[in-house]
Design an enzyme around this catalytic site. Sequence first.
Site: not given
Ligand code: G6P
Length: 607
Positions: A2, A27, A74, A100-101, A480, A484, A487, A503, A602
């Site tokens: 949000c 976001r 959201w 937001n929260g 990572e 990527k 996602e 395993h 985000k």
């Molecule tokens: C979300 C984002 C990721 C990020 C993660 C942690 O899932 O989509 O890209 O790595 O949050 O976020 P931060 O702001 O704590 O790095």
Amino acid sequence: MCGIVGYTGKDDAVSVLTSGLKRLEYRGYDSSGIAVNNENKITMVKASGEINNLVEKLGEKTIVGCAGIGHTRWATHGAPTDINAHPHLSNSGRFAIVHNGIIENYIELKEELAGKGFNFESETDTEVVVHLLEYYYEGDVRKALMKTVSRLEGSYALGVVCSEFPKSVFAAKLGSPLIIGVGVGENFFASDVTALISKTKNIIYIEDGEFAEITPDEIDVFDCTGKSVKKSVSRVVWDIEAAEKGGYEHFMLKEIMEQPKALKSTIEPNIKDNKIHFEGLEPLGEKIKDINKIIITACGSAYHAGYVGKFVIEELCRISVEVDLASELRYRNPIIDEKTLVVVISQSGETADTIAAMKECKERGATVLSVVNVVGSTIAKLSDYVIYTWAGPEIAVATSKGYTTQLAVMNMLALWLGDHLNKIEETEYNELIEAIRSIPERAQRSLDLNAQMADFVKNYSHYDSVFYIGRNIDYAICMEGSLKLKEISYVHSEAYAAGELKHGTIALVDENSLVVAPCCQESLFDKMMSNIKEVKARGANVLAVALENNHKIYEEADNVISIPETHPMFVSVAEIIPLQLFSYYIAKEKGCNIDKPKNLAKSVTVE
Ligand code: G6P
């Protein structure tokens, strides 16, 4: 997650609020809405789906007013419908609020308020707040707001308008992000700087437990007793261009391409007289000799950066490093005391699980060092020490420059700790600092692959299952790389420590599998070659990532992405870049919504 925005001034509130909301889109959200105060009447418009749906609805009405609040939601409590979208209006129409929260005790409050005759329209936790405001209101919004939040359990950034005060917007913060933007004859609040950067670079950071009453000419921040709090105004260092696409098709590609610059800004200010020097960390440099364990905690990609951190710190400092997902650490009984250094990594500085884990560690006596990109964020404020990554604003949901600048800090931190612990010989130190200095240039050379990547991925876009295998730092990069891919392109993928495949997971590998194998750790190369042989024997297609002088890899891999020769300990940045590009172009080939992948946010500000 949000986003909220508030405005009071001389301009048309609808257009200021909708453009602010558009800048908060990154976001992650699934509905939006605004409420505008005009001549003692609040008009509210909400729409599920994209902000364009809201803009369309707004176009059908004439809403005049120079003060209001806006929200991108959201969904957590209740589906993303028009009714559940924020703002929420009180039954009398006097108050509208955005939030937001999460209000954790909303069920009890809802029962209580329903018992008093309040009528609930939505399924949200938020709606209790607006009815509480109405309940406590006796002509003074500030008092009603203070009483209201004293009843709330959970986290909130709240924006409020009251029909009786057409020039004022009100705000309150606890545990969710909220900043105030200072203009001339107009003022703002928002979840983050991105929403306001086209309007002002002057920001007031408000703390948890603080409130604000904002008019076009005055900002009064006050505490829970109503007493004014003196605040200073900070100046944001980046420009509006940083939050725009600048000719790129997607923010993600722009941010991938910005990595050399972001890395340079993160590395160079911390090197003085050929030594790593973190400003403000001197007391920690002393204390570090009493530390017997390091715990790195984070979520998502930041957690993956922490994994690289573990390898480099253990190697250079010979101190034990645990890496813990923040969402796990907060709910176990971790062994942490005054002799533990906790390194918290977060791009946004607002991730709810990371904040909670950090608080848990602090309570147990640990020293907390955070690695954060957003200045003034909650994590930065709560830490004992902070190292900033200077990636600039990151708009694409999937992180790229945020992550690689975290890697750069992990590398520098390992060197800094090793030096303070007297674990590194001078010649080795000099060699390593040179390697760190060369990271931005190596990143640029990895980025040169961009020219051929769009065509290159055409050979791979038909795979619907991809395994990433590697060892040591290469394994951390697999985590990572795999994240990527899944996602942004929604292709199923998994990361495995290469030795672990046999395993169980190798049962899934066949001629329909793509195996991506980063092999940049020379000392483990032969082991990786054996693992590659194993998957090839099951019919998999193997795409390796290797240093450019590695010719042996061509004996086994079906295809190889070559990256510039780099010190193996600090290869992570150059190594992940082709995998970022690989995921980006696969997602593009599949026509995915790259900057805003489905279901993702985000900044994950709720648990
Ligand atoms: C979300 C984002 C990721 C990020 C993660 C942690 O899932 O989509 O890209 O790595 O949050 O976020 P931060 O702001 O704590 O790095």
